[in-house]
Design an enzyme around this catalytic site. Structure first.
Site, PDB file in Angstrom:
ATOM      1  N   TYR A  48      39.665 -19.910 -14.250  1.00  0.00           N
ATOM      2  CA  TYR A  48      38.417 -19.827 -15.049  1.00  0.00           C
ATOM      3  C   TYR A  48      37.788 -18.445 -14.956  1.00  0.00           C
ATOM      4  O   TYR A  48      36.584 -18.308 -14.829  1.00  0.00           O
ATOM      5  CB  TYR A  48      37.396 -20.897 -14.609  1.00  0.00           C
ATOM      6  CG  TYR A  48      37.930 -22.296 -14.511  1.00  0.00           C
ATOM      7  CD1 TYR A  48      38.847 -22.773 -15.433  1.00  0.00           C
ATOM      8  CD2 TYR A  48      37.508 -23.170 -13.505  1.00  0.00           C
ATOM      9  CE1 TYR A  48      39.350 -24.066 -15.355  1.00  0.00           C
ATOM     10  CE2 TYR A  48      38.002 -24.466 -13.421  1.00  0.00           C
ATOM     11  CZ  TYR A  48      38.926 -24.895 -14.343  1.00  0.00           C
ATOM     12  OH  TYR A  48      39.406 -26.183 -14.252  1.00  0.00           O
ATOM     13  N   HIS A  49      38.649 -17.415 -15.040  1.00  0.00           N
ATOM     14  CA  HIS A  49      38.176 -16.039 -14.953  1.00  0.00           C
ATOM     15  C   HIS A  49      38.603 -15.214 -16.168  1.00  0.00           C
ATOM     16  O   HIS A  49      39.209 -14.146 -16.016  1.00  0.00           O
ATOM     17  CB  HIS A  49      38.725 -15.361 -13.684  1.00  0.00           C
ATOM     18  CG  HIS A  49      38.347 -16.037 -12.402  1.00  0.00           C
ATOM     19  ND1 HIS A  49      39.114 -15.951 -11.253  1.00  0.00           N
ATOM     20  CD2 HIS A  49      37.273 -16.790 -12.084  1.00  0.00           C
ATOM     21  CE1 HIS A  49      38.528 -16.644 -10.282  1.00  0.00           C
ATOM     22  NE2 HIS A  49      37.409 -17.170 -10.760  1.00  0.00           N
ATOM     23  N   PRO A  50      38.313 -15.655 -17.400  1.00  0.00           N
ATOM     24  CA  PRO A  50      38.748 -14.843 -18.541  1.00  0.00           C
ATOM     25  C   PRO A  50      37.992 -13.514 -18.582  1.00  0.00           C
ATOM     26  O   PRO A  50      36.785 -13.474 -18.330  1.00  0.00           O
ATOM     27  CB  PRO A  50      38.389 -15.704 -19.763  1.00  0.00           C
ATOM     28  CG  PRO A  50      37.283 -16.583 -19.298  1.00  0.00           C
ATOM     29  CD  PRO A  50      37.554 -16.835 -17.838  1.00  0.00           C
ATOM     30  N   ASP A  86      43.504 -13.843 -17.692  1.00  0.00           N
ATOM     31  CA  ASP A  86      42.831 -14.662 -16.679  1.00  0.00           C
ATOM     32  C   ASP A  86      43.810 -14.776 -15.511  1.00  0.00           C
ATOM     33  O   ASP A  86      44.982 -14.407 -15.632  1.00  0.00           O
ATOM     34  CB  ASP A  86      42.532 -16.050 -17.293  1.00  0.00           C
ATOM     35  CG  ASP A  86      41.485 -16.838 -16.495  1.00  0.00           C
ATOM     36  OD1 ASP A  86      41.346 -16.601 -15.278  1.00  0.00           O
ATOM     37  OD2 ASP A  86      40.831 -17.718 -17.090  1.00  0.00           O
TER      38      ASP A  86
END
Ligand SMILES: Cc1cc2nc3c(=O)[nH]c(=O)nc-3n(C[C@H](O)[C@H](O)[C@H](O)COP(=O)(O)OP(=O)(O)OC[C@H]3O[C@@H](n4cnc5c(N)ncnc54)[C@H](O)[C@@H]3O)c2cc1C
Length: 499
Positions: free
Chosen positions: A438-440, A270
């Protein structure tokens, strides 16, 4: 009405990618399509009102995952919000729209996914999403373009040092998600059924092929048959987890092994990020006596596309080189013209603004697995200390850039401020406070090598009639926010699957 128990295709998850892949299959008349979504519909005012995402996070429309304790952040467990409703994380996100850099896709080194291949797909997605500049940014956000000689007309770009008001997937100052642009039009015109409030527990496998899905719920499990196949679009956490729960994955992470696919859940990463808080009388939106009138008028102003309720919180961004050495941007900053209390109190009085620094192309990798029946999400933050160094340098540069951009409207930095003046203090501050953007991504990496769990045509390796299409396919995260790339992946996957 009872849903039929068989469809040609079943798409698991009505998120950003799931909506695009389902619509793509339905529009091509590839057969009947059912999308099964664990969460409820997105028919809730908080989904439409841009600012209300801050109330959706932590609500029942958020999966509220937590990471495992991670050594790189002093053993802390960090929040991993993920949308749990129609529209997925695209129904709780800030709607910032970035494709990424051409070199991100070329660097994936996956046939069919170079920039030349994906650019037309982005254009097709954008024809339906119509991303646009925020109609009425806060005056502070409008100051950002002063940095790097921008004129304020173009959005910032991860390709070069730039700053300004972002483009958003909003229409008439309301959220315009993949559910609005893809899913609902396709469901009204084609053979596409959306089933909400049903969680897919496992895949129904027979002789090495996906034949359907098994839904959990009160009482007995229900099997829904997929005549042509199943598409996993449950997101970078949900999709690998569903494979593991179905016995597909590395031998050390599944209890009843059906198929060994070593790469499932590996390569999790992330954008690591850490913020800076500024507070000063009547700067950004906040709870002060002077702003009481503005808050009272906010519902009316929302109708006009103005004021705090019409703000998606993140309004602007900057891309810059953390060390300021003239090379390409390696960090992104999100600018939020709201007072955010650094102790985490949601309704603290005050006025101010917030900006963070996120590493665009992190080197650290973690892993998602199942341990003793529990989901274990290790984002691997700062496993590679180069990410920590870049973030630390970036925060020092952000400090001076914010002073330049805000000029005479600048508010004093209140956190970390004096607690992080030396490089070592800032490094310690990052370890103690960093989270992610919040970008897995990356847990079902696409590739031609046998260790990649997904092929370049989106087939899950080792299992017939099973595809994956969501952010988990990215071999490496793009240099900016991931919603547009997730939709592009869903859109493009539909053409491979239908073929
Ligand atoms: C708070 C927040 C802010 C963000 N801000 C931005 C931003 O401003 N701009 C940007 O570009 N990106 C942003 N992102 C990231 C972006 O939204 C995601 O990268 C993108 O939505 C991922 O799409 P996806 O299809 O892979 O997964 P998702 O959109 O998360 O979709 C997965 C779907 O599958 C469903 N599901 C999961 N498991 C199951 C199951 N077992 N059975 C049935 N259904 C299931 C989920 O409920 C969900 O609806 C943000 C994300 C968050 C959480």
């Amino acid at each position: 009405m009872t849903a039929p128990m068989a469809y040609d295709y079943i798409v698991v998850g009505a998120g950003s990618a799931g909506c695009a892949v389902a619509a793509g299959l339905a529009e091509r008349q590839a057969g009947s399509v059912a999308v099964i979504e664990a969460g409820p519909s997105d028919a809730h005012p908080f989904v439409k009102i841009p600012m209300a995402l801050m109330w959706l996070m932590g609500s029942r429309r958020d999966w509220r995952f937590k990471s495992a304790p991670m050594a790189g952040v002093n053993g802390r467990r960090i929040n991993i919000p993920r949308g749990r409703m129609v529209g997925g994380s695209g129904s709780i996100n800030s709607m910032v729209w970035f494709r990424g850099r051409a070199s991100d896709f070329d660097g994936w080194n996956v046939p069919g996914w170079s920039w030349a291949d994906v650019e037309p797909a982005f254009e097709e997605v954008e024809a339906k999403i119509t991303p646009n500049r925020l109609a009425a940014p806060h005056p502070l956000t409008d100051r950002l373009h002063r940095l790097f000689g921008g004129n304020g007309a173009a959005p910032p770009s991860p390709d070069y040092e730039s700053a300004g008001v972002c483009h958003f997937n909003m229409r008439n100052s309301r959220r315009w998600s993949a559910a609005d642009a893809f899913l609902r039009p396709a469901a009204s015109d084609h053979d596409l059924t959306v089933i909400t409030g049903r969680i897919v527990r496992r895949l129904h496998l027979d002789k090495g092929c996906a034949k359907g899905v098994i839904l959990g719920g009160a009482g007995e499990d229900t099997v829904i048959t997929a005549r042509k196949g199943v598409i996993l679009s449950a997101g970078a956490i949900g999709s690998p987890d569903l494979l593991l729960r179905s016995g597909i994955g590395p031998a050390d992470s599944v209890t009843q092994q059906t198929v060994v696919v070593d790469g499932v859940g590996q390569n999790l990463h992330d954008h690591p990020g850490c913020g800076m808080h500024f507070a000063g009388a009547e700067t950004g939106y906040g709870l002060t006596l002077k702003q009481a009138g503005q808050w009272l008028a906010a519902p009316l102003n929302l109708m006009r596309g103005r004021g705090p309720l019409a703000s998606p919180t993140v309004e602007g961004a900057a891309f810059f080189n953390a060390r300021g050495d003239g090379s390409d941007p390696d960090v992104q900053s999100h600018f939020i013209p709201f007072f955010m209390n650094h102790a985490g109190h949601r309704y603290a009085p005050g006025s101010g603004y917030f900006a963070d620094v996120c590493v665009c192309r992190p080197k650290s990798r973690g892993r998602l697995m199942r341990r003793n029946g529990q989901l274990h999400i290790d984002l691997g933050l700062f496993k590679d200390e180069a990410d920590l160094d870049t973030l630390t340098h970036g925060l020092f540069r952000l400090r001076s850039l914010m002073a330049d951009a805000m000029g005479d409207a600048a508010a004093p930095e209140v956190y970390p401020a004096g607690a992080a003046t030396s490089h070592d203090d800032m490094r310690a501050h990052v370890r103690a406070n960093a989270g992610t953007a919040y970008h897995p991504v990356g847990t079902l990496r696409m590739g031609t090598d046998p260790d990649a769990p997904v092929t370049p045509t989106c087939d899950v390796r080792g299992v017939g009639s099973l595809w994956a299409a969501d952010a988990s396919l990215m071999p490496a995260v793009t240099s900016a926010n991931t919603n547009a790339p997730a939709m592009m992946i869903g859109h493009r996957a539909a053409s491979f699957i239908a073929a």
